[in-house]
Design an enzyme around this catalytic site. Sequence first.
Site, short mmCIF file in Angstrom:
data_model
loop_
_atom_site.label_atom_id
_atom_site.label_comp_id
_atom_site.label_asym_id
_atom_site.label_seq_id
_atom_site.Cartn_x
_atom_site.Cartn_y
_atom_site.Cartn_z
N ALA A 128 -34.57 35.36 -78.00
CA ALA A 128 -35.45 36.20 -78.53
C ALA A 128 -35.19 36.68 -80.02
O ALA A 128 -35.64 37.44 -80.60
CB ALA A 128 -35.79 37.34 -77.47
N TYR A 152 -32.73 15.20 -76.58
CA TYR A 152 -33.36 16.47 -76.39
C TYR A 152 -34.92 15.89 -75.82
O TYR A 152 -35.16 16.73 -75.02
CB TYR A 152 -34.02 16.65 -78.01
CG TYR A 152 -34.67 17.86 -78.24
CD1 TYR A 152 -34.41 19.14 -78.00
CD2 TYR A 152 -35.89 17.71 -78.98
CE1 TYR A 152 -35.27 20.34 -78.28
CE2 TYR A 152 -36.73 18.80 -79.03
CZ TYR A 152 -36.38 19.74 -78.79
OH TYR A 152 -37.29 21.21 -79.17
N ALA A 173 -35.46 13.56 -73.48
CA ALA A 173 -35.12 13.48 -72.17
C ALA A 173 -35.29 15.01 -71.42
O ALA A 173 -35.69 15.22 -70.34
CB ALA A 173 -33.68 12.77 -71.81
N THR A 194 -49.59 21.72 -69.32
CA THR A 194 -48.90 21.79 -70.63
C THR A 194 -49.65 22.10 -71.51
O THR A 194 -50.77 21.27 -71.68
CB THR A 194 -47.92 20.65 -70.71
OG1 THR A 194 -46.87 20.49 -69.71
CG2 THR A 194 -47.28 20.51 -72.10
P1 NAP Z 1 -34.21 28.42 -83.18
O1 NAP Z 1 -35.03 28.99 -84.49
O2 NAP Z 1 -33.09 27.55 -83.46
O3 NAP Z 1 -33.65 29.55 -82.19
C1 NAP Z 1 -32.99 29.35 -80.96
C2 NAP Z 1 -33.24 30.18 -80.26
O4 NAP Z 1 -32.27 29.93 -79.03
C3 NAP Z 1 -32.20 31.64 -80.84
O5 NAP Z 1 -32.73 32.64 -80.29
C4 NAP Z 1 -30.63 31.28 -80.39
O6 NAP Z 1 -30.03 32.41 -80.30
C5 NAP Z 1 -31.21 30.69 -78.79
N1 NAP Z 1 -30.08 29.96 -78.39
C6 NAP Z 1 -29.42 28.88 -78.88
N2 NAP Z 1 -28.38 28.36 -78.27
C7 NAP Z 1 -28.32 29.35 -77.08
C8 NAP Z 1 -27.64 29.10 -76.14
N3 NAP Z 1 -26.66 28.35 -75.83
N4 NAP Z 1 -27.86 30.01 -74.94
C9 NAP Z 1 -28.96 31.03 -75.11
N5 NAP Z 1 -29.52 31.01 -76.39
C10 NAP Z 1 -29.65 30.17 -77.19
O7 NAP Z 1 -35.41 27.65 -82.37
P2 NAP Z 1 -36.92 27.60 -82.35
O8 NAP Z 1 -37.33 26.65 -83.19
O9 NAP Z 1 -37.28 28.97 -82.32
O10 NAP Z 1 -37.11 26.73 -80.74
C11 NAP Z 1 -37.37 27.81 -79.73
C12 NAP Z 1 -37.85 26.65 -78.57
O11 NAP Z 1 -38.79 25.97 -78.95
C13 NAP Z 1 -36.65 25.57 -78.06
O12 NAP Z 1 -36.86 25.47 -76.91
C14 NAP Z 1 -37.03 24.67 -78.88
O13 NAP Z 1 -36.42 23.47 -78.55
C15 NAP Z 1 -38.67 24.73 -78.80
N6 NAP Z 1 -39.27 23.92 -79.85
C16 NAP Z 1 -38.94 24.10 -81.21
C17 NAP Z 1 -39.92 23.31 -82.13
C18 NAP Z 1 -40.01 23.66 -83.44
O14 NAP Z 1 -40.50 22.85 -84.46
N7 NAP Z 1 -39.21 24.73 -84.22
C19 NAP Z 1 -40.75 22.36 -81.73
C20 NAP Z 1 -40.89 22.20 -80.32
C21 NAP Z 1 -40.09 22.80 -79.49
P3 NAP Z 1 -29.11 32.86 -81.32
O15 NAP Z 1 -29.84 33.55 -82.38
O16 NAP Z 1 -27.83 34.01 -80.77
O17 NAP Z 1 -28.23 31.59 -81.84
#
Ligand code: NAP
Length: 242
Positions: free
Chosen positions: A12, A149, A151, A232
């Site tokens: 978050a 990723y 998978a 989904t």
């Molecule tokens: P992000 O900006 O990289 O943020 C990742 C978040 O996950 C951060 O709060 C981070 O915490 C936390 N995190 C990372 N490694 C972790 C670990 N080992 N244990 C617990 N928390 C961890 O990513 P985002 O783009 O917001 O993505 C959020 C979700 O959406 C993910 O599941 C991602 O795969 C999915 N998603 C994103 C996109 C996209 O285009 N951005 C598209 C499809 C799906 P810290 O701040 O402490 O590092």
Amino acid sequence: MSEKRVALVTGASRGIGAAIADSLVAANYELIGTATSRNGADQIEHNHPGHKGFVLDVMDEGSLNAFCDEINNLGLVPSIIVNNSGITRDNIMLRMKLNEWNDVITANLNSVFLLTRHFLKPLVKQRFGRIINITSVVAHSGNAGQANYAAAKAGVVGFTKSLAREVASRGITVNAISPGFIDTDMTGKLTESQRDAALSQIPAGRMGKAKEIAAAVRFLASDDASYITGETLHINGGMHML
Ligand code: NAP
């Protein structure tokens, strides 16, 4: 809502998770937000006075157990669980190392299993719950360089459907949200040519905003979404239509 429901949002501190936290707090949920560092957890509490930030590294069994114990000891019972945190370790298959595969499966899929299993029993007892898992468009389309990723995220979809069948009769819904190309730190790592290539595939002609994912989480968490389960929800500006 007569009593404030508790919502757990992993990851978050930034990006989509931070927007989900904002949206759920605005909708009057009591937030438990997680970050991998103390600074990140403090920032969540700073952004949301009166709500709680915790340190959680889902790749570290000790951290996971300590987090779960802390929540239990504080008597907090999350009714809404948003499995949002995730990582990428991109590489083409010929170069992908076992640790790149394992890290991504651990962070994106095993964590969803472990956290959901831990927090499920109280939901069954109270006969209400919302489990919302953040997957990705690449789970459905595939993406060169992201076999690990894709998978993991496809695994999240199968997990979501199976658990939805198990707990539907208990008033618990389990759904996934599948974002396309969203403007966060995760996509900020892409090169300009990768960004341009992705943008050219999006009929809406732009990247999505984190708050556009958060709005869907807020809906799926609400009482209005009580008959939607095992679904989904694709949010991708038309990038991949199913
Ligand atoms: P992000 O900006 O990289 O943020 C990742 C978040 O996950 C951060 O709060 C981070 O915490 C936390 N995190 C990372 N490694 C972790 C670990 N080992 N244990 C617990 N928390 C961890 O990513 P985002 O783009 O917001 O993505 C959020 C979700 O959406 C993910 O599941 C991602 O795969 C999915 N998603 C994103 C996109 C996209 O285009 N951005 C598209 C499809 C799906 P810290 O701040 O402490 O590092």
